[in-house]
Design a protein around this motif. Sequence first.
Motif, short mmCIF file in Angstrom:
data_model
loop_
_atom_site.label_atom_id
_atom_site.label_comp_id
_atom_site.label_asym_id
_atom_site.label_seq_id
_atom_site.Cartn_x
_atom_site.Cartn_y
_atom_site.Cartn_z
N THR A 163 -21.93 -46.40 -32.23
CA THR A 163 -22.97 -46.82 -31.27
C THR A 163 -23.50 -48.22 -31.56
OG1 THR A 163 -24.68 -45.76 -32.62
CG2 THR A 163 -23.69 -44.44 -30.85
N ALA A 164 -23.11 -48.81 -32.68
CA ALA A 164 -23.59 -50.15 -33.04
C ALA A 164 -22.93 -51.20 -32.14
CB ALA A 164 -23.29 -50.44 -34.50
N ARG A 165 -23.64 -52.28 -31.91
CA ARG A 165 -23.13 -53.33 -31.04
C ARG A 165 -23.39 -54.70 -31.67
NH1 ARG A 165 -21.49 -49.28 -29.29
NH2 ARG A 165 -21.50 -48.48 -27.13
N PRO A 166 -22.53 -55.68 -31.35
CA PRO A 166 -22.75 -57.04 -31.83
C PRO A 166 -23.80 -57.76 -30.98
CG PRO A 166 -20.82 -56.99 -30.44
CD PRO A 166 -21.29 -55.56 -30.56
N ILE A 167 -24.26 -58.87 -31.48
CA ILE A 167 -25.10 -59.78 -30.70
C ILE A 167 -24.21 -60.94 -30.26
CG2 ILE A 167 -27.06 -61.36 -30.72
CD1 ILE A 167 -28.29 -59.64 -32.94
N ASN A 168 -24.03 -61.08 -28.96
CA ASN A 168 -23.27 -62.21 -28.43
C ASN A 168 -24.25 -63.32 -28.05
OD1 ASN A 168 -20.77 -60.81 -28.58
ND2 ASN A 168 -21.29 -59.72 -26.69
N PHE A 169 -23.92 -64.55 -28.40
CA PHE A 169 -24.85 -65.66 -28.18
C PHE A 169 -24.12 -66.88 -27.66
CE2 PHE A 169 -23.36 -66.03 -32.55
CZ PHE A 169 -23.05 -67.37 -32.67
N ARG A 170 -24.89 -67.81 -27.17
CA ARG A 170 -24.35 -69.09 -26.71
C ARG A 170 -25.33 -70.20 -27.07
NH1 ARG A 170 -23.12 -68.13 -21.34
NH2 ARG A 170 -21.08 -67.48 -22.11
N VAL A 171 -24.78 -71.33 -27.49
CA VAL A 171 -25.57 -72.53 -27.77
C VAL A 171 -24.96 -73.68 -26.97
CG1 VAL A 171 -26.41 -74.12 -29.54
CG2 VAL A 171 -26.05 -71.70 -30.11
N VAL A 172 -25.78 -74.38 -26.21
CA VAL A 172 -25.32 -75.54 -25.43
C VAL A 172 -25.92 -76.79 -26.03
CG1 VAL A 172 -25.28 -76.64 -23.17
CG2 VAL A 172 -25.07 -74.16 -23.33
N LEU A 173 -25.05 -77.70 -26.47
CA LEU A 173 -25.43 -78.91 -27.18
C LEU A 173 -25.22 -80.11 -26.26
CD1 LEU A 173 -23.44 -77.91 -30.36
CD2 LEU A 173 -25.92 -77.72 -30.09
N PRO A 174 -26.30 -80.78 -25.83
CA PRO A 174 -26.15 -81.88 -24.87
C PRO A 174 -25.52 -83.11 -25.50
CG PRO A 174 -28.42 -81.73 -25.60
CD PRO A 174 -27.72 -80.54 -26.19
N ALA A 175 -24.81 -83.88 -24.67
CA ALA A 175 -24.18 -85.10 -25.17
C ALA A 175 -25.22 -86.12 -25.63
CB ALA A 175 -23.30 -85.70 -24.08
N SER A 176 -26.38 -86.12 -24.98
CA SER A 176 -27.47 -86.99 -25.39
C SER A 176 -28.67 -86.11 -25.70
CB SER A 176 -27.81 -87.99 -24.27
OG SER A 176 -28.88 -88.84 -24.66
N TRP A 177 -28.95 -85.93 -26.98
CA TRP A 177 -29.93 -84.95 -27.44
C TRP A 177 -31.27 -85.61 -27.74
CZ3 TRP A 177 -30.90 -83.04 -32.94
CH2 TRP A 177 -31.69 -81.88 -32.93
N SER A 178 -32.32 -85.08 -27.13
CA SER A 178 -33.66 -85.64 -27.31
C SER A 178 -34.41 -85.02 -28.49
CB SER A 178 -34.48 -85.44 -26.03
OG SER A 178 -34.70 -84.06 -25.79
#
Length: 647
Positions: A163-178
Amino acid sequence: MDELAELPERVRASAIPVIRYMTKASPAHMTKASPARENVEDTVTNRVARVFDVVARTLMCVPVMLGFTVFSTLTLTGATLNAQRGQTAPAAESPSGTVRPNKVIVETDCVAAKLGTMVAASAIGEPVSGVTLSMPVWTAATPATAASCSVDGSMAPVDQSPTARPINFRVVLPASWSRRSVQLGGGGMNGFIPVAVPGARGRGGPGGPPGSDWAAMGVALYGSDSGHQSGPGVSLEWALNDEAIKNLGYMQMKKTHDVAMVLLERMYGERPRFNYYVGTSQGGREALTVAQRYPADYDGILANVPIVSFSTLMLAPELIRIAEKPSAHWVTPAKVNAIRGEFIRQCDALDGLADGIINNYMACRAIFDVTQGTRNRKPWTAKRCPSNVDPNPGDASGNACLTEGQLSTLELTYSRYHFATPLAHGARSFGMWVPNTDPSGSGLILNARFIGQEGAASDAPMHGHLGVLGVTGFLMRDLSANPLDYVEGGPLNGRREQLSSWLDSINPDLTAFSRRGGKMIVTIGTNDTLASPGAQLDYYQAILDKMGRDTVDAFARLYVLPQTGHGLTGANYPTSGDGKELAVAPIPNTLDRVALLMDWVERRIAPSRSPVVISGDRTLPLCSYPSYPRYVSGPVNSAGSYTCALQ
């Protein structure tokens, strides 16, 4: 703003406040004009109110998008216009106050050689058994989107049971980061990643904003599915797993934050100068959770309509159906107009103006909450059926009467529900709902009988609602159980206490978050039937009781927008409390809270305790709890005619 003509109406409406903030071209909220001008946005932005209404109604049909779209519509779409103009958010200031240039990356940086294929479990502040990263994906800039690098990944659970499940994630890294980052909260029961692949629709469904909007703002964006997955054919057995429940409750926020920080450091060589949590509904609860549990990780928190007492909110619709087990206690849809008509009759003029809006929510709640004040009060006397016999059960007019059994159910719905034993942080009750003009909203009143209720057909369905999994799965630990079998203080009481400690974001002591300089803006609506305004108001009061007004005002704004719902939209009732017919108009609700929060965090410009919200040519003060907009004199459509009053 000729570019706006090419966009859909809802995008044009929501774009204006973000453009104003991000371009910083003489922003209205930074001028030294009157308090009204300080926070009033361009009147074009009143159309956001219509977007909120459409979104809120859509979300009730698409549970996984609850909350996410509301903030997304308000805060993201304008960035696409900035990208078309070649503009990005101003770079973040250093601690010394000097502006540092944006950090720039190119496609050759968006590779596994730089970002890696895994993250050490020891780098994550809550237990995981491993973190794996997918190959990063570069999205080139287009006339409508900014360039960015996206990284998906998965955090394996410690529990190895089926019954255990993973945590799926996403990170979006901008080309010009402030040097800014935002963690996006989820919605409904979660199970989806609220961060879309740049240039594509998010997993949440139609209407999800492109992730590149944040990239155009120079903001790194991250989020997760909270440790379980949803969708057609997906097993619900995760609801039987304690690690998955705790992930939903609090651990996934920390885990997702920590893995995102690792990736930001790998890509840019440093952590963000400012980190925010933005969420609505479930995401709003998450935003409060991180302030309570992980205060050192966030500089600013924006929470709309947070479901603060999550464990009992999932149970509350079942409490109503349990009260309706005897057929004599069943409140049918035919009674809706009589119920809201009585709320308006008794409460409309309590704010100084009979205009079909219950602004004085505190006084109105005090009337109908029979657990407070004088014992044995009878606030529904005017609606009682003579001799307790309803002569016309199908009467759907405002003149319909209610039987003793029906009134008993309404007293439960609009009074604090008291627990058999205290739950997390000493909570002894759940606030349920407050008087509103949508008493059947979100299924609070239904035209059906269910298994376990008197008069139910042999083939009647089991009662279900958005959060029923929290009853059958989390609490009863039997997905086939009948939620109407719950008994307060019964064999499940110990489990109730345990779940409350995992899921209920009601810790009133935010001292650690305040002392580290964190800022918070929370907004609720009293017509909300999906969240519990009663629980939200009680949490507001608990914060004030614990920390004191002056301390709270130094770091938090606790706003209440009367007679608005889960999307913070609403309208006046078509009949006033004194029986006059009224033209229906939207309640002013438009305010750029993102700009307010960023100014507070980054420039120490504190927002007003009573900023002005707008809708077309109408304005109204947005008051801080427990005050409300009280009419004094003058044009009823002008904020200047009202004061934020306590009584």
